[in-house]
Design a protein around this motif. Structure first.
Motif, mmCIF file in Angstrom:
data_model
loop_
_atom_site.group_PDB
_atom_site.id
_atom_site.type_symbol
_atom_site.label_atom_id
_atom_site.label_comp_id
_atom_site.label_asym_id
_atom_site.label_seq_id
_atom_site.Cartn_x
_atom_site.Cartn_y
_atom_site.Cartn_z
ATOM 1 N N THR A 237 39.268 47.655 -30.514
ATOM 2 C CA THR A 237 38.058 46.572 -30.348
ATOM 3 C C THR A 237 37.171 47.024 -29.224
ATOM 4 N N THR A 238 35.814 46.759 -29.436
ATOM 5 C CA THR A 238 34.917 46.943 -28.329
ATOM 6 C C THR A 238 33.681 46.157 -28.395
ATOM 7 N N ASN A 239 32.823 46.409 -27.707
ATOM 8 C CA ASN A 239 31.395 45.669 -27.985
ATOM 9 C C ASN A 239 30.619 46.491 -29.081
ATOM 10 N N ASP A 240 29.514 45.967 -29.413
ATOM 11 C CA ASP A 240 28.790 46.650 -30.415
ATOM 12 C C ASP A 240 28.102 47.992 -29.798
ATOM 13 N N ALA B 140 30.561 50.869 -29.059
ATOM 14 C CA ALA B 140 30.857 51.295 -30.053
ATOM 15 C C ALA B 140 29.699 52.270 -30.696
ATOM 16 N N THR C 214 33.930 45.638 -33.684
ATOM 17 C CA THR C 214 32.900 45.211 -32.745
ATOM 18 C C THR C 214 32.911 43.652 -32.461
#
Length: 307
Positions: free
Chosen positions: A97-100, A103, A127
């Motif tokens: 998981t990460t932010n847009d 990513a 995301t």
């Protein structure tokens, strides 16, 4: 024939600056390091180091061969990693998981070579601006900007300092020039930050130094902020981890924003030794440690502070 191990000695001496430092890094004697460098230079018929009492510096020949030596090191590492992965039979799904923004702008670049080394691992990228709970199993690995984690059940590594700069696009700078100090901000259209979403030191700096009359846009996500700057809408603040890897982004100046945010690669304690999780962690850790995420075109170089 040149022995690959001698290339390792060459790189170790380069990185430490001395045969003593290289011997410690390689776990051999200092005399062994000096001997292997001598053998390498004799085999090549070139002097690679300017050997001074204060340390070893690259000669012109050494500097010319450095990029190729590093490529050999990378290839050897990939060979070993791929062989080890096949031996262990690494397979399965890893949820990251990460932010847009992370990513889209550098995670995909970082993972380009991953499939070649680990063809049986499926990477699912989730995301979200919400921080998924690793403890409850919402994701296996998180790539996030945060203060140093304090949760006792999370483990990982800091991969970069989350410094920020004032940026504009290359096209904008060619057409309009760019500010080089706070005093020049008023003469450029500014992209603000929607403070209800991003309250913190970065938002406070923007609020204090971007004149209200200069603000032409105020997005409510970091990805929208990045897109606006990159498309030439104006100047704005952006994380150096993202901006420094994009040749279309120009860093105008350092705003010297004091904060304790860093980029972390995290997993839960119970997962740290699961082979497929370890493979992703080690691969990404190696990528960021190499500094590849900070490389830019030669005419727009920016040297960031490494962790």
């Amino acid at each position: 024939m040149i022995d690959w191990n001698d290339i390792r000695y060459f790189l170790a001496v380069l990185r430490s600056g001395t045969t003593l430092g290289a011997s410690r890094a390689l776990g051999v004697s200092q005399s062994t390091v000096a001997r292997r460098i001598a053998v390498l230079e004799e085999g090549l018929g070139l002097e690679l180091f300017d050997k001074r009492q204060s340390g070893y510096g690259l000669t012109e020949a050494g500097a010319e061969l450095l990029e190729t030596a590093e490529a050999m090191e990378t290839a050897a590492g990939a060979f070993i990693t791929k062989a080890a992965a096949r031996k262990r039979g690494l397979s399965g799904t890893v949820r990251l998981t990460t932010n847009d923004l992370f990513a889209n702008e550098f995670l995909m670049r970082a993972m380009r070579g991953f499939r070649a080394s680990f063809p049986e691992i499926l990477l699912e990228v989730i995301t979200s601006d919400r921080r998924l709970d690793l403890a409850s199993g919402e994701a296996d690995i998180a790539l996030r900007a945060s203060t140093p984690p304090t949760q006792p059940d999370l483990v990982g590594r800091r991969i970069a300092k989350d410094s920020w700069g004032v940026y504009c696009s290359r096209a904008y700078s060619l057409k309009n020039g760019m500010p080089t100090s706070i005093a020049e901000l008023a003469s450029h259209p500014a992209i603000g930050i929607y403070s209800e979403v991003f309250e913190g030191p970065v938002t406070a700096w923007a609020r204090a130094h971007f004149p209200a009359s200069a603000i032409v846009l105020r997005p409510n996500s970091v990805s929208a902020l990045y897109a606006a700057i990159r498309n030439g809408y104006g100047i704005g603040l952006m994380s150096d981890v993202v901006g420094a890897g994009d040749p279309e982004m120009v860093r105008c100046f350092d705003p010297r924003i004091e904060h304790d945010y860093e980029i972390w690669l995290l997993t839960h304690e119970r997962l740290r030794n699961v082979p497929r999780i370890r493979a992703v962690l080690d691969y990404l850790g190696g990528y960021f440690a190499s500094g590849l995420h900070m490389k830019r075109s030669p005419e727009n170089e920016f040297a960031a502070t490494a962790p």
